[in-house]
Scaffold this motif. Structure first.
Motif, PDB file in Angstrom:
ATOM      1  N   TRP A 133      35.962   2.378 -22.795  1.00  0.00           N
ATOM      2  CA  TRP A 133      36.676   1.817 -23.939  1.00  0.00           C
ATOM      3  C   TRP A 133      36.323   2.537 -25.242  1.00  0.00           C
ATOM      4  O   TRP A 133      37.194   2.846 -26.044  1.00  0.00           O
ATOM      5  N   ASP A 134      35.033   2.802 -25.446  1.00  0.00           N
ATOM      6  CA  ASP A 134      34.624   3.424 -26.703  1.00  0.00           C
ATOM      7  C   ASP A 134      33.240   4.025 -26.533  1.00  0.00           C
ATOM      8  O   ASP A 134      32.695   4.071 -25.420  1.00  0.00           O
ATOM      9  N   ASP A 135      32.674   4.505 -27.650  1.00  0.00           N
ATOM     10  CA  ASP A 135      31.376   5.166 -27.586  1.00  0.00           C
ATOM     11  C   ASP A 135      30.218   4.194 -27.397  1.00  0.00           C
ATOM     12  O   ASP A 135      29.068   4.606 -27.241  1.00  0.00           O
ATOM     13  N   GLU A 136      30.511   2.880 -27.410  1.00  0.00           N
ATOM     14  CA  GLU A 136      29.465   1.884 -27.197  1.00  0.00           C
ATOM     15  C   GLU A 136      29.458   1.343 -25.755  1.00  0.00           C
ATOM     16  O   GLU A 136      28.639   0.508 -25.409  1.00  0.00           O
ATOM     17  N   THR A 137      30.380   1.817 -24.954  1.00  0.00           N
ATOM     18  CA  THR A 137      30.436   1.377 -23.556  1.00  0.00           C
ATOM     19  C   THR A 137      29.177   1.802 -22.819  1.00  0.00           C
ATOM     20  O   THR A 137      28.699   2.932 -22.987  1.00  0.00           O
ATOM     21  N   ASP A 138      28.635   0.922 -21.997  1.00  0.00           N
ATOM     22  CA  ASP A 138      27.436   1.211 -21.210  1.00  0.00           C
ATOM     23  C   ASP A 138      27.835   2.151 -20.062  1.00  0.00           C
ATOM     24  O   ASP A 138      28.366   1.717 -19.038  1.00  0.00           O
ATOM     25  N   LEU A 139      27.588   3.462 -20.247  1.00  0.00           N
ATOM     26  CA  LEU A 139      28.022   4.451 -19.266  1.00  0.00           C
ATOM     27  C   LEU A 139      27.261   4.346 -17.950  1.00  0.00           C
ATOM     28  O   LEU A 139      27.814   4.617 -16.882  1.00  0.00           O
ATOM     29  N   ASP A 140      25.978   3.975 -18.026  1.00  0.00           N
ATOM     30  CA  ASP A 140      25.203   3.817 -16.794  1.00  0.00           C
ATOM     31  C   ASP A 140      25.785   2.687 -15.942  1.00  0.00           C
ATOM     32  O   ASP A 140      25.885   2.799 -14.715  1.00  0.00           O
ATOM     33  N   ALA A 141      26.180   1.598 -16.594  1.00  0.00           N
ATOM     34  CA  ALA A 141      26.775   0.474 -15.870  1.00  0.00           C
ATOM     35  C   ALA A 141      28.142   0.865 -15.309  1.00  0.00           C
ATOM     36  O   ALA A 141      28.513   0.459 -14.202  1.00  0.00           O
ATOM     37  N   LEU A 142      28.889   1.657 -16.086  1.00  0.00           N
ATOM     38  CA  LEU A 142      30.195   2.124 -15.620  1.00  0.00           C
ATOM     39  C   LEU A 142      30.038   2.956 -14.353  1.00  0.00           C
ATOM     40  O   LEU A 142      30.730   2.746 -13.350  1.00  0.00           O
ATOM     41  N   LEU A 143      29.095   3.913 -14.378  1.00  0.00           N
ATOM     42  CA  LEU A 143      28.855   4.777 -13.216  1.00  0.00           C
ATOM     43  C   LEU A 143      28.405   3.962 -12.008  1.00  0.00           C
ATOM     44  O   LEU A 143      28.895   4.159 -10.887  1.00  0.00           O
ATOM     45  N   ALA A 144      27.491   3.026 -12.235  1.00  0.00           N
ATOM     46  CA  ALA A 144      26.985   2.209 -11.134  1.00  0.00           C
ATOM     47  C   ALA A 144      28.104   1.372 -10.521  1.00  0.00           C
ATOM     48  O   ALA A 144      28.155   1.177  -9.297  1.00  0.00           O
ATOM     49  N   SER A 145      29.014   0.878 -11.354  1.00  0.00           N
ATOM     50  CA  SER A 145      30.119   0.061 -10.858  1.00  0.00           C
ATOM     51  C   SER A 145      31.048   0.891  -9.976  1.00  0.00           C
ATOM     52  O   SER A 145      31.456   0.462  -8.893  1.00  0.00           O
ATOM     53  N   VAL A 146      31.370   2.089 -10.460  1.00  0.00           N
ATOM     54  CA  VAL A 146      32.276   2.953  -9.701  1.00  0.00           C
ATOM     55  C   VAL A 146      31.652   3.345  -8.358  1.00  0.00           C
ATOM     56  O   VAL A 146      32.271   3.205  -7.294  1.00  0.00           O
ATOM     57  N   LYS A 147      30.414   3.833  -8.387  1.00  0.00           N
ATOM     58  CA  LYS A 147      29.769   4.279  -7.153  1.00  0.00           C
ATOM     59  C   LYS A 147      29.400   3.099  -6.252  1.00  0.00           C
ATOM     60  O   LYS A 147      29.079   3.294  -5.072  1.00  0.00           O
ATOM     61  N   GLY A 148      29.463   1.896  -6.791  1.00  0.00           N
ATOM     62  CA  GLY A 148      29.195   0.716  -5.980  1.00  0.00           C
ATOM     63  C   GLY A 148      30.370   0.324  -5.093  1.00  0.00           C
ATOM     64  O   GLY A 148      30.229  -0.521  -4.206  1.00  0.00           O
ATOM     65  N   ILE A 149      31.522   0.936  -5.322  1.00  0.00           N
ATOM     66  CA  ILE A 149      32.687   0.667  -4.467  1.00  0.00           C
ATOM     67  C   ILE A 149      32.443   1.321  -3.112  1.00  0.00           C
ATOM     68  O   ILE A 149      32.235   2.531  -3.019  1.00  0.00           O
ATOM     69  N   GLU A 150      32.486   0.541  -2.065  1.00  0.00           N
ATOM     70  CA  GLU A 150      32.260   1.049  -0.713  1.00  0.00           C
ATOM     71  C   GLU A 150      33.476   0.741   0.150  1.00  0.00           C
ATOM     72  O   GLU A 150      33.954  -0.384   0.192  1.00  0.00           O
ATOM     73  N   LYS A 151      33.966   1.758   0.816  1.00  0.00           N
ATOM     74  CA  LYS A 151      35.103   1.621   1.724  1.00  0.00           C
ATOM     75  C   LYS A 151      34.867   2.518   2.935  1.00  0.00           C
ATOM     76  O   LYS A 151      34.231   3.570   2.816  1.00  0.00           O
ATOM     77  N   GLU A 152      35.385   2.121   4.068  1.00  0.00           N
ATOM     78  CA  GLU A 152      35.344   3.001   5.235  1.00  0.00           C
ATOM     79  C   GLU A 152      36.242   4.203   4.954  1.00  0.00           C
ATOM     80  O   GLU A 152      37.391   4.061   4.557  1.00  0.00           O
ATOM     81  N   GLY A 153      35.695   5.400   5.114  1.00  0.00           N
ATOM     82  CA  GLY A 153      36.469   6.616   4.852  1.00  0.00           C
ATOM     83  C   GLY A 153      36.324   7.130   3.430  1.00  0.00           C
ATOM     84  O   GLY A 153      37.007   8.080   3.047  1.00  0.00           O
ATOM     85  N   LEU A 154      35.431   6.510   2.625  1.00  0.00           N
ATOM     86  CA  LEU A 154      35.207   6.935   1.238  1.00  0.00           C
ATOM     87  C   LEU A 154      33.767   7.405   1.073  1.00  0.00           C
ATOM     88  O   LEU A 154      32.833   6.683   1.423  1.00  0.00           O
TER      89      LEU A 154
END
Length: 209
Positions: A133-154
């Protein structure tokens, strides 16, 4: 160095020479410079790009693919009536032998394919841009959220933070997906559900493995 005008065939030769001792257009990791060159080439040569990526998916089967068809035999010149043999030999035996040989080769090819087992799943490597959203967004939390997505075949790969201006950095992350198991549209929608951190997503690049 910029490679953007592929309307000139010389640009292809220059890029090939430039990459002789490099893996990327700039620096030591993928950047928007690589994406720009990739898209420019695909735009200039869409049919070649489609064919190249498609044939690359058969890499493991190269040795077992059937032989190229032989050129069609030139039709014999018309014979004079005097030369026609009304009691000549029947050509059906020749055709039967050719058909028998063809069926034998098809059977051998099928047996070889069966011995190799099922064909590996079709996969793609995808580069996704995730904009905060902006320069105050928690980038570490953003990265952890994205990489926390788990799917078969991903399978998630490397990532980098790319400046987009005003102190804002977007996440650019690679992943490998099995095409039949993972929908890229659904994956993007799932990432965008982290609306505390994510403004939007884009596909920066996608290529068949």
């Amino acid at each position: 160095m910029s490679f953007s005008d592929f309307s000139k065939i010389e640009t292809v030769a220059e890029l090939n020479k430039f990459l002789a001792d490099k893996s990327y257009i700039e620096g030591t990791s993928a950047t928007q410079a690589d994406v720009a060159a990739y898209k420019a080439f695909q735009s200039a040569y869409p049919n070649f790009s489609r064919w190249f990526n498609h044939i690359a998916s058969f890499t493991e089967d190269f040795e077992s693919l059937p032989a190229a068809k032989a050129p069609a035999a030139k039709a014999p010149a018309a014979e004079d009536d005097d030369d026609v043999d009304l009691f000549g030999s029947d050509d059906e035996d020749v055709d039967e032998e050719a058909e028998k040989l063809k069926q034998q080769r098809l059977a051998e090819y099928a047996a070889k394919k069966a011995a190799k087992g099922p064909k590996p799943a079709s996969k793609s490597i995808v580069t996704i841009d995730v904009k905060p959203w902006d320069d105050e967004t928690d980038l570490d939390a953003l990265l952890a959220s994205v990489k926390g997505i788990e799917k078969e075949g991903l399978t998630w790969g490397g990532f980098q933070w790319v400046p987009v201006g005003f102190g804002i950095k977007k996440l650019q992350i690679n992943c490998v997906v099995e095409d039949e198991k993972v929908s890229i549209d659904e994956l993007q929608a799932q990432i965008e559900e982290f609306d505390d951190y994510v403004q939007s997503t884009d596909i920066a690049a996608m290529q068949k493995l």
